[in-house]
Design a protein around this motif. Sequence first.
Motif, short mmCIF file in Angstrom:
data_model
loop_
_atom_site.label_atom_id
_atom_site.label_comp_id
_atom_site.label_asym_id
_atom_site.label_seq_id
_atom_site.Cartn_x
_atom_site.Cartn_y
_atom_site.Cartn_z
N THR A 192 0.83 -1.21 0.00
CA THR A 192 0.00 0.00 0.00
C THR A 192 0.86 1.25 0.00
O THR A 192 0.57 2.23 -0.71
CB THR A 192 -0.94 0.00 1.22
OG1 THR A 192 -1.86 -1.09 1.10
CG2 THR A 192 -1.72 1.31 1.32
N LYS A 210 0.75 4.03 -2.99
CA LYS A 210 0.38 5.43 -2.76
C LYS A 210 1.40 6.39 -3.37
O LYS A 210 1.07 7.54 -3.69
CB LYS A 210 0.24 5.69 -1.26
CG LYS A 210 -1.01 5.08 -0.66
CD LYS A 210 -1.13 5.40 0.83
CE LYS A 210 -2.44 4.86 1.40
NZ LYS A 210 -2.57 5.14 2.84
N LYS A 215 -7.72 4.11 -3.38
CA LYS A 215 -8.30 3.64 -2.12
C LYS A 215 -9.28 2.50 -2.37
O LYS A 215 -9.27 1.48 -1.68
CB LYS A 215 -9.00 4.80 -1.40
CG LYS A 215 -8.06 5.84 -0.82
CD LYS A 215 -8.85 6.95 -0.15
CE LYS A 215 -7.92 8.05 0.38
NZ LYS A 215 -8.69 9.16 1.01
N LEU A 250 -7.41 -0.71 -3.55
CA LEU A 250 -6.71 -1.41 -2.47
C LEU A 250 -7.68 -2.11 -1.53
O LEU A 250 -7.35 -3.17 -0.98
CB LEU A 250 -5.84 -0.43 -1.69
CG LEU A 250 -4.63 0.13 -2.45
CD1 LEU A 250 -3.92 1.18 -1.61
CD2 LEU A 250 -3.67 -0.97 -2.86
#
Length: 333
Positions: A82, A86, A214, A217
């Motif tokens: 993650t 990002k 978002k 994920l």
Amino acid sequence: MSFENQTVSVHYARAVADAAISRGYSVETLMRSAAINENLLESDDIRITPEQLAYLMRAAWQLEDDEFLGMAGVTSRHGVFTLMAKQAVHCKNLRGVYRHLCRFYNLCTTAFELSFSFDERLARMSMKLSQPEYDKHHMLIDFLLLLWHRFPAWLVGNRIPLNGVYFDFPKPAHSAEYRLLFPCPAHYDRESSYFTFSSELLTLPVVQTPETLKTHLRRAPLDWFKRQNFYPTYTRKILDTLTSDDGFENWQFEEIAESMAMTTRTLRRKLTEERTSFQEIKNIARRDTAIHLLSQKNLPIASIAHQLGYSDAPSFSRAFKEWTGVTPKSYKR
């Protein structure tokens, strides 16, 4: 009905379970999280839904706090991917994504070494495990190569057609899965594991945003598994036709050939070139749709048999047992 519900081999569930057991974790908890009966792990013919594999891996990540699932010799805490993602969403283009991916993991882990290179014609994404003996089922290599292919493609909003995928191990027993995982020829016994694609794609801009990331994920790793519909051209077209509605029995080979504006002889020759047949494609579609439908709690087996074009439940049961080694009733239980 949609053929998006492609199934995957139980081989991968078994690999996750074996790695968990070797580290002292209870496999019962993991299997329950994915609604997988432990007995199913014993048969090589069993297939599971992408949802089941996704739930299993997610449960393993959370239980073991290791995104490498104990298959690398060193751990990577749950959340590392993650963090990388990002940052990747702010890259300018596909070339930047692959460069960032390699820099990130080469800095934060010794589990493997990543390298990315390209010339005027081909780009190459390579990886080499530091301790391959921990990845005895080749699950980690399969998953990571899949991830290095699918996630960047999602970032740029385009498919990335592969020229070839290469593995640093001999051809495994589950090699038939590779035509679902990777849309290209597979090769073995190479010095490292890698895939190649056209360098022309490297200028594709990143189109996703932190907000869309978002959502992506939250669904991970499901979307990476569900996009397994990579078949040769005519096989793909027939699968799409067969699964375009709820009536497998409504389509005959002659009608499909006519809908594709070709003779049955020409279409049969095309399928032979793709090393398959109409009956084999029909069986694949029926098998995978059956597995998906059997995972629905309130759908009777007789109803599933009718939906798949069988005259009665016993006929469907015999076919399903031939495909998977167990009866629909046993699988549903």
